[in-house]
Design a protein around this motif. Structure first.
Motif, short mmCIF file in Angstrom:
data_model
loop_
_atom_site.label_atom_id
_atom_site.label_comp_id
_atom_site.label_asym_id
_atom_site.label_seq_id
_atom_site.Cartn_x
_atom_site.Cartn_y
_atom_site.Cartn_z
N ILE A 162 0.87 -1.18 0.00
CA ILE A 162 0.00 0.00 0.00
C ILE A 162 0.91 1.23 0.00
N LYS A 163 0.68 2.13 -0.94
CA LYS A 163 1.51 3.33 -1.04
C LYS A 163 0.65 4.58 -0.91
N LEU A 164 1.13 5.50 -0.10
CA LEU A 164 0.54 6.83 0.04
C LEU A 164 1.47 7.79 -0.69
N TYR A 165 0.94 8.48 -1.68
CA TYR A 165 1.73 9.43 -2.47
C TYR A 165 1.48 10.86 -2.00
N THR A 166 2.50 11.69 -2.10
CA THR A 166 2.37 13.10 -1.78
C THR A 166 1.58 13.78 -2.90
N PRO A 167 0.48 14.46 -2.57
CA PRO A 167 -0.32 15.10 -3.62
C PRO A 167 0.44 16.26 -4.26
N PRO A 168 0.17 16.54 -5.53
CA PRO A 168 0.85 17.65 -6.20
C PRO A 168 0.41 19.00 -5.60
N VAL A 169 1.31 19.96 -5.66
CA VAL A 169 1.05 21.30 -5.13
C VAL A 169 0.11 22.04 -6.09
N LYS A 170 -0.84 22.76 -5.52
CA LYS A 170 -1.77 23.61 -6.26
C LYS A 170 -2.66 22.85 -7.24
N GLN A 171 -2.89 21.58 -6.95
CA GLN A 171 -3.83 20.79 -7.74
C GLN A 171 -4.62 19.91 -6.80
N ARG A 172 -5.88 19.72 -7.12
CA ARG A 172 -6.71 18.83 -6.31
C ARG A 172 -6.45 17.40 -6.78
N TYR A 173 -6.03 16.55 -5.83
CA TYR A 173 -5.77 15.14 -6.17
C TYR A 173 -6.02 14.30 -4.94
N ASN A 174 -7.22 13.73 -4.86
CA ASN A 174 -7.64 12.98 -3.68
C ASN A 174 -7.46 11.48 -3.82
N ARG A 175 -6.93 11.01 -4.93
CA ARG A 175 -6.77 9.57 -5.17
C ARG A 175 -5.32 9.16 -4.97
N ASN A 176 -4.71 9.54 -3.85
CA ASN A 176 -3.27 9.37 -3.66
C ASN A 176 -2.88 8.15 -2.83
N ILE A 177 -3.69 7.09 -2.89
CA ILE A 177 -3.33 5.81 -2.27
C ILE A 177 -3.51 4.71 -3.32
N THR A 178 -2.53 3.82 -3.39
CA THR A 178 -2.64 2.68 -4.30
C THR A 178 -2.27 1.38 -3.57
N GLY A 179 -2.73 0.29 -4.14
CA GLY A 179 -2.27 -1.04 -3.77
C GLY A 179 -1.50 -1.56 -4.96
N GLU A 180 -0.25 -1.96 -4.75
CA GLU A 180 0.61 -2.39 -5.85
C GLU A 180 1.20 -3.76 -5.56
N ASN A 181 1.53 -4.50 -6.62
CA ASN A 181 2.21 -5.77 -6.42
C ASN A 181 3.70 -5.51 -6.24
N ILE A 182 4.48 -6.56 -6.04
CA ILE A 182 5.91 -6.39 -5.75
C ILE A 182 6.69 -5.86 -6.95
N ASP A 183 6.09 -5.94 -8.14
CA ASP A 183 6.72 -5.40 -9.35
C ASP A 183 6.36 -3.93 -9.57
N GLY A 184 5.56 -3.35 -8.68
CA GLY A 184 5.17 -1.95 -8.80
C GLY A 184 3.97 -1.70 -9.68
N GLU A 185 3.30 -2.75 -10.12
CA GLU A 185 2.10 -2.57 -10.93
C GLU A 185 0.93 -2.21 -10.02
N ILE A 186 0.15 -1.23 -10.43
CA ILE A 186 -0.99 -0.79 -9.63
C ILE A 186 -2.13 -1.79 -9.78
N LEU A 187 -2.56 -2.34 -8.65
CA LEU A 187 -3.69 -3.27 -8.61
C LEU A 187 -5.00 -2.52 -8.39
N TRP A 188 -4.93 -1.46 -7.60
CA TRP A 188 -6.09 -0.61 -7.35
C TRP A 188 -5.62 0.78 -6.94
N GLN A 189 -6.51 1.76 -7.11
CA GLN A 189 -6.26 3.12 -6.67
C GLN A 189 -7.52 3.59 -5.95
N ILE A 190 -7.33 4.24 -4.82
CA ILE A 190 -8.45 4.69 -3.98
C ILE A 190 -9.39 5.59 -4.79
N GLU A 191 -10.68 5.47 -4.53
CA GLU A 191 -11.64 6.35 -5.18
C GLU A 191 -11.56 7.75 -4.58
#
Length: 105
Positions: A22-51
């Motif tokens: 599970i990765k929490l990403y830092t949101p970009p500055v001066k932009q609305r971005y509420n989908r900043n959590i993902t579940g990824e496999n060990i190869d870094g492929e995104i399995l899901w992204q938070i709504e």
């Protein structure tokens, strides 16, 4: 609003949960971005992204904590936390305005 590739953002926090990271990403500055959590496999492929739980409000997630073997707690700027299913990214429940009491380890 321009499209944002989440992989271009800085990883703020990671939690290993079996075969899923599970990765929490830092949101970009001066932009609305509420989908900043993902579940990824060990190869870094995104399995899901938070709504986007608040699409009309700038309220990205600021912290994630492992709750148990099936879910994490995800906290946003508004002080609301959500239980999120580790394997699907599905939002299970929102908890608003409650203080969390934890057992000391």
């Amino acid at each position: 609003m321009e499209d944002i590739n989440i992989k271009d953002l800085e990883v703020r926090k990671e939690i290993a949960c079996g075969d899923i990271i599970i990765k929490l990403y830092t949101p970009p500055v001066k932009q609305r971005y509420n989908r900043n959590i993902t579940g990824e496999n060990i190869d870094g492929e995104i399995l899901w992204q938070i709504e986007d739980v608040r699409p009309n409000v700038d309220s990205p997630f600021m912290n994630i904590i492992l709750y148990d073997e099936k879910k994490i707690e995800a906290y946003n700027w508004e002080g609301v936390f959500y239980y999120v299913h580790i394997y699907t990214g599905g939002k299970l429940q929102a908890i608003i305005g409650q203080t969390i009491k934890r057992k000391s380890l």
